[in-house]
Design a protein around this motif. Sequence first.
Motif, PDB file in Angstrom:
ATOM      1  N   GLY A  73       0.828  -1.193   0.000  1.00 46.49           N
ATOM      2  CA  GLY A  73       0.000   0.000   0.000  1.00 46.49           C
ATOM      3  C   GLY A  73       0.864   1.245   0.000  1.00 46.49           C
ATOM      4  O   GLY A  73       2.088   1.172   0.199  1.00 46.49           O
ATOM      5  N   PRO A  74       0.270   2.409  -0.220  1.00 41.19           N
ATOM      6  CA  PRO A  74       1.045   3.650  -0.315  1.00 41.19           C
ATOM      7  C   PRO A  74       1.554   4.125   1.038  1.00 41.19           C
ATOM      8  O   PRO A  74       0.945   3.867   2.071  1.00 41.19           O
ATOM      9  CB  PRO A  74       0.025   4.646  -0.888  1.00 41.19           C
ATOM     10  CG  PRO A  74      -1.299   4.128  -0.402  1.00 41.19           C
ATOM     11  CD  PRO A  74      -1.180   2.635  -0.432  1.00 41.19           C
ATOM     12  N   LYS A  75       2.665   4.832   1.023  1.00 41.73           N
ATOM     13  CA  LYS A  75       3.208   5.397   2.248  1.00 41.73           C
ATOM     14  C   LYS A  75       2.272   6.488   2.760  1.00 41.73           C
ATOM     15  O   LYS A  75       1.930   7.417   2.030  1.00 41.73           O
ATOM     16  CB  LYS A  75       4.595   5.989   1.986  1.00 41.73           C
ATOM     17  CG  LYS A  75       5.271   6.554   3.236  1.00 41.73           C
ATOM     18  CD  LYS A  75       6.664   7.073   2.907  1.00 41.73           C
ATOM     19  CE  LYS A  75       7.358   7.628   4.153  1.00 41.73           C
ATOM     20  NZ  LYS A  75       8.730   8.103   3.864  1.00 41.73           N
ATOM     21  N   PRO A  76       1.823   6.389   4.009  1.00 39.96           N
ATOM     22  CA  PRO A  76       0.917   7.415   4.544  1.00 39.96           C
ATOM     23  C   PRO A  76       1.586   8.783   4.586  1.00 39.96           C
ATOM     24  O   PRO A  76       2.785   8.900   4.851  1.00 39.96           O
ATOM     25  CB  PRO A  76       0.608   6.914   5.962  1.00 39.96           C
ATOM     26  CG  PRO A  76       0.982   5.469   5.966  1.00 39.96           C
ATOM     27  CD  PRO A  76       2.096   5.335   4.991  1.00 39.96           C
ATOM     28  N   VAL A  77       0.803   9.810   4.361  1.00 39.76           N
ATOM     29  CA  VAL A  77       1.313  11.183   4.392  1.00 39.76           C
ATOM     30  C   VAL A  77       1.961  11.478   5.744  1.00 39.76           C
ATOM     31  O   VAL A  77       3.025  12.106   5.817  1.00 39.76           O
ATOM     32  CB  VAL A  77       0.175  12.183   4.115  1.00 39.76           C
ATOM     33  CG1 VAL A  77       0.664  13.614   4.285  1.00 39.76           C
ATOM     34  CG2 VAL A  77      -0.393  11.977   2.717  1.00 39.76           C
ATOM     35  N   ASP A  78       1.320  11.015   6.811  1.00 39.50           N
ATOM     36  CA  ASP A  78       1.814  11.299   8.156  1.00 39.50           C
ATOM     37  C   ASP A  78       2.626  10.136   8.752  1.00 39.50           C
ATOM     38  O   ASP A  78       2.641   9.931   9.969  1.00 39.50           O
ATOM     39  CB  ASP A  78       0.644  11.642   9.094  1.00 39.50           C
ATOM     40  CG  ASP A  78       0.095  13.024   8.822  1.00 39.50           C
ATOM     41  OD1 ASP A  78       0.741  13.794   8.103  1.00 39.50           O
ATOM     42  OD2 ASP A  78      -1.012  13.334   9.322  1.00 39.50           O
ATOM     43  N   TYR A  79       3.319   9.415   7.881  1.00 42.63           N
ATOM     44  CA  TYR A  79       4.140   8.293   8.354  1.00 42.63           C
ATOM     45  C   TYR A  79       5.136   8.734   9.422  1.00 42.63           C
ATOM     46  O   TYR A  79       5.231   8.126  10.494  1.00 42.63           O
ATOM     47  CB  TYR A  79       4.878   7.663   7.166  1.00 42.63           C
ATOM     48  CG  TYR A  79       6.047   6.801   7.570  1.00 42.63           C
ATOM     49  CD1 TYR A  79       5.853   5.517   8.069  1.00 42.63           C
ATOM     50  CD2 TYR A  79       7.361   7.275   7.487  1.00 42.63           C
ATOM     51  CE1 TYR A  79       6.925   4.728   8.457  1.00 42.63           C
ATOM     52  CE2 TYR A  79       8.438   6.495   7.860  1.00 42.63           C
ATOM     53  CZ  TYR A  79       8.211   5.223   8.360  1.00 42.63           C
ATOM     54  OH  TYR A  79       9.271   4.452   8.757  1.00 42.63           O
ATOM     55  N   ASP A  80       5.901   9.763   9.150  1.00 41.53           N
ATOM     56  CA  ASP A  80       6.940  10.193  10.093  1.00 41.53           C
ATOM     57  C   ASP A  80       6.339  10.569  11.442  1.00 41.53           C
ATOM     58  O   ASP A  80       6.886  10.221  12.500  1.00 41.53           O
ATOM     59  CB  ASP A  80       7.714  11.384   9.522  1.00 41.53           C
ATOM     60  CG  ASP A  80       8.603  10.998   8.351  1.00 41.53           C
ATOM     61  OD1 ASP A  80       9.016   9.825   8.287  1.00 41.53           O
ATOM     62  OD2 ASP A  80       8.878  11.865   7.502  1.00 41.53           O
ATOM     63  N   LEU A  81       5.210  11.259  11.407  1.00 42.86           N
ATOM     64  CA  LEU A  81       4.569  11.701  12.640  1.00 42.86           C
ATOM     65  C   LEU A  81       4.115  10.515  13.487  1.00 42.86           C
ATOM     66  O   LEU A  81       4.418  10.437  14.694  1.00 42.86           O
ATOM     67  CB  LEU A  81       3.366  12.597  12.293  1.00 42.86           C
ATOM     68  CG  LEU A  81       2.536  13.119  13.471  1.00 42.86           C
ATOM     69  CD1 LEU A  81       3.378  14.020  14.357  1.00 42.86           C
ATOM     70  CD2 LEU A  81       1.306  13.868  12.953  1.00 42.86           C
ATOM     71  N   VAL A  82       3.407   9.577  12.868  1.00 41.11           N
ATOM     72  CA  VAL A  82       2.846   8.448  13.625  1.00 41.11           C
ATOM     73  C   VAL A  82       3.927   7.463  14.042  1.00 41.11           C
ATOM     74  O   VAL A  82       3.981   7.030  15.206  1.00 41.11           O
ATOM     75  CB  VAL A  82       1.753   7.738  12.810  1.00 41.11           C
ATOM     76  CG1 VAL A  82       1.209   6.549  13.600  1.00 41.11           C
ATOM     77  CG2 VAL A  82       0.619   8.709  12.466  1.00 41.11           C
ATOM     78  N   PHE A  83       4.805   7.123  13.127  1.00 38.76           N
ATOM     79  CA  PHE A  83       5.843   6.154  13.478  1.00 38.76           C
ATOM     80  C   PHE A  83       6.843   6.752  14.461  1.00 38.76           C
ATOM     81  O   PHE A  83       7.501   6.021  15.210  1.00 38.76           O
ATOM     82  CB  PHE A  83       6.536   5.622  12.218  1.00 38.76           C
ATOM     83  CG  PHE A  83       5.870   4.396  11.651  1.00 38.76           C
ATOM     84  CD1 PHE A  83       6.447   3.149  11.756  1.00 38.76           C
ATOM     85  CD2 PHE A  83       4.627   4.503  11.037  1.00 38.76           C
ATOM     86  CE1 PHE A  83       5.821   2.019  11.251  1.00 38.76           C
ATOM     87  CE2 PHE A  83       3.985   3.390  10.525  1.00 38.76           C
ATOM     88  CZ  PHE A  83       4.576   2.136  10.631  1.00 38.76           C
ATOM     89  N   GLY A  84       6.951   8.066  14.490  1.00 38.98           N
ATOM     90  CA  GLY A  84       7.765   8.698  15.525  1.00 38.98           C
ATOM     91  C   GLY A  84       7.216   8.389  16.907  1.00 38.98           C
ATOM     92  O   GLY A  84       7.970   8.075  17.843  1.00 38.98           O
ATOM     93  N   GLU A  85       5.887   8.454  17.048  1.00 40.99           N
ATOM     94  CA  GLU A  85       5.249   8.127  18.323  1.00 40.99           C
ATOM     95  C   GLU A  85       5.345   6.640  18.625  1.00 40.99           C
ATOM     96  O   GLU A  85       5.575   6.230  19.767  1.00 40.99           O
ATOM     97  CB  GLU A  85       3.784   8.572  18.298  1.00 40.99           C
ATOM     98  CG  GLU A  85       3.590  10.075  18.281  1.00 40.99           C
ATOM     99  CD  GLU A  85       4.228  10.750  19.487  1.00 40.99           C
ATOM    100  OE1 GLU A  85       3.978  10.289  20.623  1.00 40.99           O
ATOM    101  OE2 GLU A  85       4.985  11.726  19.295  1.00 40.99           O
ATOM    102  N   ILE A  86       5.147   5.813  17.598  1.00 40.11           N
ATOM    103  CA  ILE A  86       5.262   4.363  17.783  1.00 40.11           C
ATOM    104  C   ILE A  86       6.660   4.012  18.286  1.00 40.11           C
ATOM    105  O   ILE A  86       6.819   3.208  19.222  1.00 40.11           O
ATOM    106  CB  ILE A  86       4.954   3.624  16.462  1.00 40.11           C
ATOM    107  CG1 ILE A  86       3.458   3.705  16.144  1.00 40.11           C
ATOM    108  CG2 ILE A  86       5.411   2.160  16.533  1.00 40.11           C
ATOM    109  CD1 ILE A  86       3.090   3.160  14.778  1.00 40.11           C
TER     110      ILE A  86
END
Length: 529
Positions: A73-86
């Motif tokens: 699937g496509p890379k989410p726009v807010d990948y950096d934001l969410v995975f930063g929290e993860i």
Amino acid sequence: MNKKRRFTLLSGILMMSLLSACGNNNGNAGGNAAEPQATAAATEAAGEQTNTAGDSGTVDTSKAVALKMIFVGPKPVDYDLVFGEINKKLKEKVNATLEAEFLDWSDWAQKYPLKLAANEDFDLIYSANWAMYNDQALKGGFLELTDDLLQKYMPQTWAAMPEVGWGQAKVNGKLYMVPQNRGETVEKLILYREDLRKKYNLPEINSPEAYANYLKTVAEKEKGITPFVPETGDWKMHNLDRVLLKQQNEWNMFDLDLPIGFKLDDPAGKVFNVYETPEFKDLVYYYKDLADHNAWSKSALNSKLDHQQEFRAGKTASITHNLGTLGALMTDMREKKTTYELALADINPDKKKSVAVSTQNGISIHATSKNPERALMVIDLLQNDKELHDLIMYGISGVHYNPVGEDKYTNAAQNANFTGFSNWGFNSPLNRDNASFPEEGNALTDKWEGEVYHYPLETFVFDNTAVKTEVANVGNVMLQYGIPLEYGAVKDVDAGLAKLQAQVKEAGIDKIIAEVQRQIDEFLANSTK
């Protein structure tokens, strides 16, 4: 209790009851198939995993580990934001971080096996029965997961997962996936523009004929709108086949990777060549008629369009997918005040309904992972830790979703910035249901609750080890001769069908059918013991 949750629990109970009655064969096909040869790295890693715990039984996480996972699937726009929290949470809990790579829907089918064949450096990968799980497991691409490994590094998952879930995920008696722990329906529906149906006073869309009438009317009268846009991907059969061939005739077709089917209610599990059935011939004429009436683009064969985005933008009048996906899209469009009136169509209202087995979504460990034990620990957390599960499934509270109690949510303003990729591998009882899920979707769930059908071959897994060459050859024929025929791109249907039938025979379909039947016969014999 939530309607969707009731459906899930009921399905799980029925599945476990069925398997108990059939004996504990763990859904394995063919007891004498050749075993895949594990890579040296995988063997070494598996051996090391038993020594990572100290004398106290706790796992040593003193060494920081950076893991990599492959999603489709496509890379989410807010990948950096969410995975930063993860990663903040993962670092705190198991001293690990997770980097993701995304294979877009337009080319994932080509890139996915290459990632494994090339032994690229990654640790986890989304896996599913429709995404080559069985084939890649047999090729040695995934690490075997033993009970000892699961109990030691995934204690929460081990405790929460029903035995039937593990059993369904086994290939030739061995486990290569941590499957999802929440069932779902896989029946396909049509999402369409109800305002257009009403505009032209068309009858209810509840049959293939009514749907064809809708598509042809839109093509004739609505300039600038494509009646139907298919789902992109390297599908070997038309994606409407799930609606018009599998469900309409109550067949199973091994996820359309091979033109081999069986009737759901056939206790003997007799398989047949779908291309040689009168039902398939009727279908390709149905498709030819639609293509001649411009029901889809002339370039649909090579399209890279995102069918959901095309529908959202009003560029297409209908798409097909499962209830969960279409319901989520409807919810989002309605919350964003779309000007289109939306509706769902079940064009097989009186046909048998089934639920997905556990391998519909899951996560596998790469056979060459340098840190498989930490990878298992991360899966354990993302599937069972409430805070982390919410993050991977829905994003950041107040940004991408708004929690409603413990088990529901509504979309927040930036919901679209963290959707569309395969986080479904972490499906679990902690999933939240969308409180704004369309009522018509809930009505279908209620209707299907009492119609779930479990069939003798529900957990059968085909081991293609003995016919790998033939499977590859048949797949190439399906793409070269079958897909153009199904998109109505072949002028002479009879000649095209005859060519397809001849080519698939030359490619070895009869040998594959014989092997499938042998394994089915053995599977059913073991099930009655």
